[in-house]
Design an enzyme around this catalytic site. Sequence first.
Site, PDB file in Angstrom:
ATOM      1  N   ASN A   1       0.842  -1.189   0.000  1.00 23.87           N
ATOM      2  CA  ASN A   1       0.000   0.000   0.000  1.00 23.87           C
ATOM      3  C   ASN A   1       0.876   1.238   0.000  1.00 23.87           C
ATOM      4  O   ASN A   1       1.802   1.346   0.800  1.00 23.87           O
ATOM      5  CB  ASN A   1      -0.893   0.041   1.244  1.00 23.87           C
ATOM      6  CG  ASN A   1      -1.990  -1.000   1.170  1.00 23.87           C
ATOM      7  OD1 ASN A   1      -2.544  -1.239   0.109  1.00 23.87           O
ATOM      8  ND2 ASN A   1      -2.277  -1.619   2.312  1.00 23.87           N
ATOM      9  N   HIS A   2       0.601   2.162  -0.888  1.00 25.23           N
ATOM     10  CA  HIS A   2       1.344   3.415  -0.842  1.00 25.23           C
ATOM     11  C   HIS A   2       0.915   4.153   0.418  1.00 25.23           C
ATOM     12  O   HIS A   2      -0.268   4.244   0.714  1.00 25.23           O
ATOM     13  CB  HIS A   2       1.033   4.254  -2.077  1.00 25.23           C
ATOM     14  CG  HIS A   2       2.028   5.332  -2.299  1.00 25.23           C
ATOM     15  ND1 HIS A   2       2.089   6.449  -1.525  1.00 25.23           N
ATOM     16  CD2 HIS A   2       3.025   5.454  -3.205  1.00 25.23           C
ATOM     17  CE1 HIS A   2       3.080   7.228  -1.956  1.00 25.23           C
ATOM     18  NE2 HIS A   2       3.664   6.638  -2.965  1.00 25.23           N
ATOM     19  N   PRO A   3       1.889   4.677   1.199  1.00 23.34           N
ATOM     20  CA  PRO A   3       1.495   5.289   2.470  1.00 23.34           C
ATOM     21  C   PRO A   3       0.593   6.501   2.293  1.00 23.34           C
ATOM     22  O   PRO A   3      -0.228   6.778   3.155  1.00 23.34           O
ATOM     23  CB  PRO A   3       2.839   5.686   3.100  1.00 23.34           C
ATOM     24  CG  PRO A   3       3.835   5.665   1.984  1.00 23.34           C
ATOM     25  CD  PRO A   3       3.338   4.675   0.993  1.00 23.34           C
TER      26      PRO A   3
ATOM     27  N   ARG B   1      -9.823   3.022   2.573  1.00 28.46           N
ATOM     28  CA  ARG B   1      -9.097   2.272   1.568  1.00 28.46           C
ATOM     29  C   ARG B   1      -9.721   0.892   1.324  1.00 28.46           C
ATOM     30  O   ARG B   1      -9.898   0.479   0.178  1.00 28.46           O
ATOM     31  CB  ARG B   1      -7.633   2.119   1.988  1.00 28.46           C
ATOM     32  CG  ARG B   1      -6.719   1.757   0.835  1.00 28.46           C
ATOM     33  CD  ARG B   1      -5.362   1.224   1.291  1.00 28.46           C
ATOM     34  NE  ARG B   1      -4.512   2.165   2.012  1.00 28.46           N
ATOM     35  CZ  ARG B   1      -3.441   2.781   1.487  1.00 28.46           C
ATOM     36  NH1 ARG B   1      -3.116   2.578   0.224  1.00 28.46           N
ATOM     37  NH2 ARG B   1      -2.701   3.573   2.230  1.00 28.46           N
TER      38      ARG B   1
END
Lengths: 402, 402
Positions: A227-229, A282
Amino acid sequence: MSALPLSGVRVIDLTRILSGPFCSMILADLGADVIKIEAPGGDHVRKQGEIRRGLSWYFAGFNRNKKSVELNLRSAEGVQVLERLLADADILTENFRPGVLGEMGLTEARLKEINPKLIVVSVNGYGSTGPYADRPAFDFIAQAMSGFMATNGTSETGPLRSAPPITDLVAGLYAALGAVAALRGRENGGPAQRVEASMMMSMMSMLAYLSSNALATGEDPVPSGNNHPIASPYGLFRASDGDIAVAPSTEVIVRKFLRELGLEQLLSDPRFESNAVRLQHRAELNALINEALAHGTQDEWIARLNKAGVPSGRVQSLTEALADPQVADQEMVLTEQTPHHGEVRMTGFPIKFSETPLALRHPAPELGGNGRDVLRAAGYDEAEIEALIAQGVLGAGSPQTA
Amino acid sequence: MSALPLSGVRVIDLTRILSGPFCSMILADLGADVIKIEAPGGDHVRKQGEIRRGLSWYFAGFNRNKKSVELNLRSAEGVQVLERLLADADILTENFRPGVLGEMGLTEARLKEINPKLIVVSVNGYGSTGPYADRPAFDFIAQAMSGFMATNGTSETGPLRSAPPITDLVAGLYAALGAVAALRGRENGGPAQRVEASMMMSMMSMLAYLSSNALATGEDPVPSGNNHPIASPYGLFRASDGDIAVAPSTEVIVRKFLRELGLEQLLSDPRFESNAVRLQHRAELNALINEALAHGTQDEWIARLNKAGVPSGRVQSLTEALADPQVADQEMVLTEQTPHHGEVRMTGFPIKFSETPLALRHPAPELGGNGRDVLRAAGYDEAEIEALIAQGVLGAGSPQTA
């Protein structure tokens, strides 16, 4: 075809194993005449990795386009031969622990005496000064010390090593760049000089915004896995027949992504209208995306999304990547016929030159296979060469077959 | 101090975001005069990462030593200015999608007309030919496509992205090396040429023995996390106050390691007498090692093991790494006073040159901050410059404060 970029450049290469040989291979690929000086018995990598008909494919892939001289540098005669070769060289490459070259008699002063135009290129673990200068180097430790491992992985795995020996390779690449830059400088009136790259410091320069953010805030990044932060949607999603990686980098591209999925209306939903709120929802968003993606295959979605400007691709296994049609187009897997070991394959040249394309000019050398020729070219006569072989100073150089 | 290696080299830089700016920053660090041409509004990275007093530390760390001209290349006048700047340049750097430069009017033929000596350096996702040439590039996708992600991680995590945008950086580094090599070639009678590095292919060249073994066997590596797939003991072990990483690379060093722990006798135990059997009894051996390590602290063991020749170190968090005394010795964290944004810190120069050390010559530029000066130097008079500003072609360049 014109001459290669480093055509006419002579490199004497004392490196072994990985970081140094990667550096000197890059110089050889770029056209330099690289003479690999191997201790009796040869570079350990000759015996590592998969061996086919007496050839380590690992060795072959890191030593192509070089020559080999097997030379005993623990004998005074061996060092004399080396000094004679250095007198006529542009570059010396080495990846000993700092200080070892000096212990061999090749102090900075002595090297200057032998050849004032010599550029000395060193690859080491931590740099040649400082509290860790004397520590032995190893990729795993440099990954751990640099902070890279702590950023790699997930909150479940904790700090995670990357399987490829990335610090060896990045340091070797920086050292090669330093070598060519120093050469260019010297050829334009600059000094001959020492150039150095270390595994830990090279890796520290590759942490991009992770390090700039850590320097600004004093806080460590949280390992975020796939996951991109700070971006959503981003990551791996599920098409009907497997995962696809999708990375929309701007709000415009997020809109394109959702539009292709028939989900553009989500951008007016308060849960999804901005990246900030999407980060909080998300899991919900990813579920909706996966539901839409289930109506097509990986290939269908990847083609469609890329066409719409949304970066997307497969998570390929290494053998899938090596067989990828784009990899074939870019000639990133090379097949070579060797004189003694049959066929060998290796990865290709990542730098593409339009007028002087890089090429496999000759296979990785047999241990000591160029000893006689190199010494002849340096002015040794046959009797001298035979004497050095008889004394065990110079290897006679016969092919190593299985 | 002598001139830097790329002193006197003029680079016109059309790159933005990451891979290209990393390439052009390396050229700037090496001494080239790099003029960053920014679209109106500037490089997106100016607004990314941690912002302090109006300055993105991420931007600052990737654009030091450059100048900035804000130029509208969607106007004919803007392209004319660019062409005038290119007439006098050595290198053009760009990381558009393949073909975009041509759409701008800067076809290969046109560039040759403007400046037959120009070296054109491109960084892109997959290469400029082949089935994926038109795909938009993004680090996460290149990591996935290259096979790197599949080797990173453990059997539990599955394929895992590395947090740093490693494919951007490796491609940028290769492109910088290609640029310097092409320049060296041209200065020695070779052609001016196009040089290209792509994110996917650059990463594929960094998989070392993983790819040579996969090519030899046709089999994929098994993700091994922090355990070396073919070496034991190796990995993270537990001292009294925390983990240490230990990587004995040869049988001789394994012996040294166990000797320091008082466990040398294990090497005559049939479970541990060779690497092959140790791999089968890894858990038992690691337990015995941890038991012995419990008698000392991380620092004690790391000092002692390294002294004995056994590579060993801490798993440092990123902030710990940035504060490491060796990093200080190697000047890998730089602090700079900017004229408008206070202090900024960034990682330093991984290539060390003994006679021409690299330096922060000037901070990352304000958007368009060098527009007037650069155009003046290119022969524009004040009236022409003011007209271009009034037309919205050229940015006037005032500092961006918070």
